[in-house]
Design a protein around this motif. Structure first.
Motif, PDB file in Angstrom:
ATOM      1  N   ARG A   1       0.826  -1.220   0.000  1.00 22.09           N
ATOM      2  CA  ARG A   1       0.000   0.000   0.000  1.00 22.09           C
ATOM      3  C   ARG A   1       0.850   1.256   0.000  1.00 22.09           C
ATOM      4  N   ALA A   2       1.982   1.209   0.675  1.00 22.82           N
ATOM      5  CA  ALA A   2       2.848   2.391   0.764  1.00 22.82           C
ATOM      6  C   ALA A   2       4.223   1.963   1.264  1.00 22.82           C
ATOM      7  N   ILE A   3       5.202   2.779   0.927  1.00 28.66           N
ATOM      8  CA  ILE A   3       6.556   2.611   1.461  1.00 28.66           C
ATOM      9  C   ILE A   3       6.928   3.942   2.089  1.00 28.66           C
ATOM     10  N   GLU A   4       7.201   3.918   3.382  1.00 26.65           N
ATOM     11  CA  GLU A   4       7.394   5.155   4.127  1.00 26.65           C
ATOM     12  C   GLU A   4       8.821   5.296   4.646  1.00 26.65           C
ATOM     13  N   THR A   5       9.769   5.344   3.735  1.00 30.66           N
ATOM     14  CA  THR A   5      11.148   5.584   4.143  1.00 30.66           C
ATOM     15  C   THR A   5      11.454   7.075   3.995  1.00 30.66           C
ATOM     16  N   ASP A   6      12.464   7.525   4.690  1.00 31.84           N
ATOM     17  CA  ASP A   6      12.913   8.914   4.560  1.00 31.84           C
ATOM     18  C   ASP A   6      14.144   9.000   3.668  1.00 31.84           C
ATOM     19  N   ASP A   7      14.477   7.907   3.003  1.00 32.62           N
ATOM     20  CA  ASP A   7      15.693   7.806   2.212  1.00 32.62           C
ATOM     21  C   ASP A   7      15.352   7.625   0.734  1.00 32.62           C
ATOM     22  N   PRO A   8      15.521   8.666  -0.079  1.00 30.90           N
ATOM     23  CA  PRO A   8      15.212   8.561  -1.512  1.00 30.90           C
ATOM     24  C   PRO A   8      16.005   7.464  -2.224  1.00 30.90           C
ATOM     25  N   GLU A   9      17.239   7.219  -1.801  1.00 33.31           N
ATOM     26  CA  GLU A   9      18.031   6.152  -2.413  1.00 33.31           C
ATOM     27  C   GLU A   9      17.424   4.782  -2.116  1.00 33.31           C
ATOM     28  N   MET A  10      16.940   4.603  -0.892  1.00 36.64           N
ATOM     29  CA  MET A  10      16.294   3.337  -0.537  1.00 36.64           C
ATOM     30  C   MET A  10      15.004   3.163  -1.335  1.00 36.64           C
TER      31      MET A  10
ATOM     32  N   LEU B   1      13.418  -1.899   7.900  1.00 37.11           N
ATOM     33  CA  LEU B   1      12.849  -1.593   6.592  1.00 37.11           C
ATOM     34  C   LEU B   1      11.478  -2.245   6.438  1.00 37.11           C
ATOM     35  N   ALA B   2      11.322  -3.476   6.928  1.00 40.98           N
ATOM     36  CA  ALA B   2      10.040  -4.171   6.830  1.00 40.98           C
ATOM     37  C   ALA B   2       8.931  -3.373   7.535  1.00 40.98           C
ATOM     38  N   ALA B   3       9.287  -2.665   8.596  1.00 42.81           N
ATOM     39  CA  ALA B   3       8.315  -1.853   9.313  1.00 42.81           C
ATOM     40  C   ALA B   3       7.861  -0.635   8.509  1.00 42.81           C
ATOM     41  N   GLU B   4       8.620  -0.269   7.489  1.00 38.87           N
ATOM     42  CA  GLU B   4       8.284   0.890   6.663  1.00 38.87           C
ATOM     43  C   GLU B   4       7.508   0.525   5.410  1.00 38.87           C
ATOM     44  N   ILE B   5       7.323  -0.767   5.179  1.00 42.59           N
ATOM     45  CA  ILE B   5       6.562  -1.226   4.003  1.00 42.59           C
ATOM     46  C   ILE B   5       5.161  -1.579   4.496  1.00 42.59           C
ATOM     47  N   LYS B   6       4.195  -0.762   4.097  1.00 41.39           N
ATOM     48  CA  LYS B   6       2.802  -0.926   4.529  1.00 41.39           C
ATOM     49  C   LYS B   6       2.065  -1.849   3.550  1.00 41.39           C
ATOM     50  N   ILE B   7       1.302  -2.778   4.123  1.00 42.73           N
ATOM     51  CA  ILE B   7       0.531  -3.710   3.307  1.00 42.73           C
ATOM     52  C   ILE B   7      -0.945  -3.613   3.635  1.00 42.73           C
TER      53      ILE B   7
END
Length: 94
Positions: A39-48, A88-94
């Motif tokens: 549903r969303a990816i909520e990282t603060d890192d554009p490279e990631m 990182l898994a915590a930043e990937i919303k499903i």
């Protein structure tokens, strides 16, 4: 029975909706072997974000957690399997 207990629980494919409140799930909450939609990816890192996109990990794509080991999740995205850390898994919303 018109108003059964089950009628009060609305279950979306990837999130639980209770009285119009959506409870966000992340890969950490995923059941092993079950396919979810990102549903969303909520990282603060554009490279990631770019790296994940290159793997096919972006909103609208299916993802499956294959296994969990020592602070990591092995996920299946498209035709590949990748290991992602719990942070990182915590930043990937499903």
């Amino acid at each position: 029975m018109a108003n059964s207990f089950l009628d009060e629980w609305l279950v979306d494919a990837n999130s639980l909706s209770i009285e119009n409140q959506v409870i966000d799930m992340t890969l950490l909450d995923a059941q092993l072997g079950k396919e979810y939609m990102i549903r969303a990816i909520e990282t603060d890192d554009p490279e990631m974000d770019s790296f994940l996109f290159s793997l096919g990990c972006y909103p609208g794509e299916p993802i499956t957690v294959v296994s969990r080991r020592r602070g990591t999740c092995v996920v299946s995205i498209k035709d590949g399997r990748y290991t992602v850390g719990d942070e990182l898994a915590a930043e990937i919303k499903i």
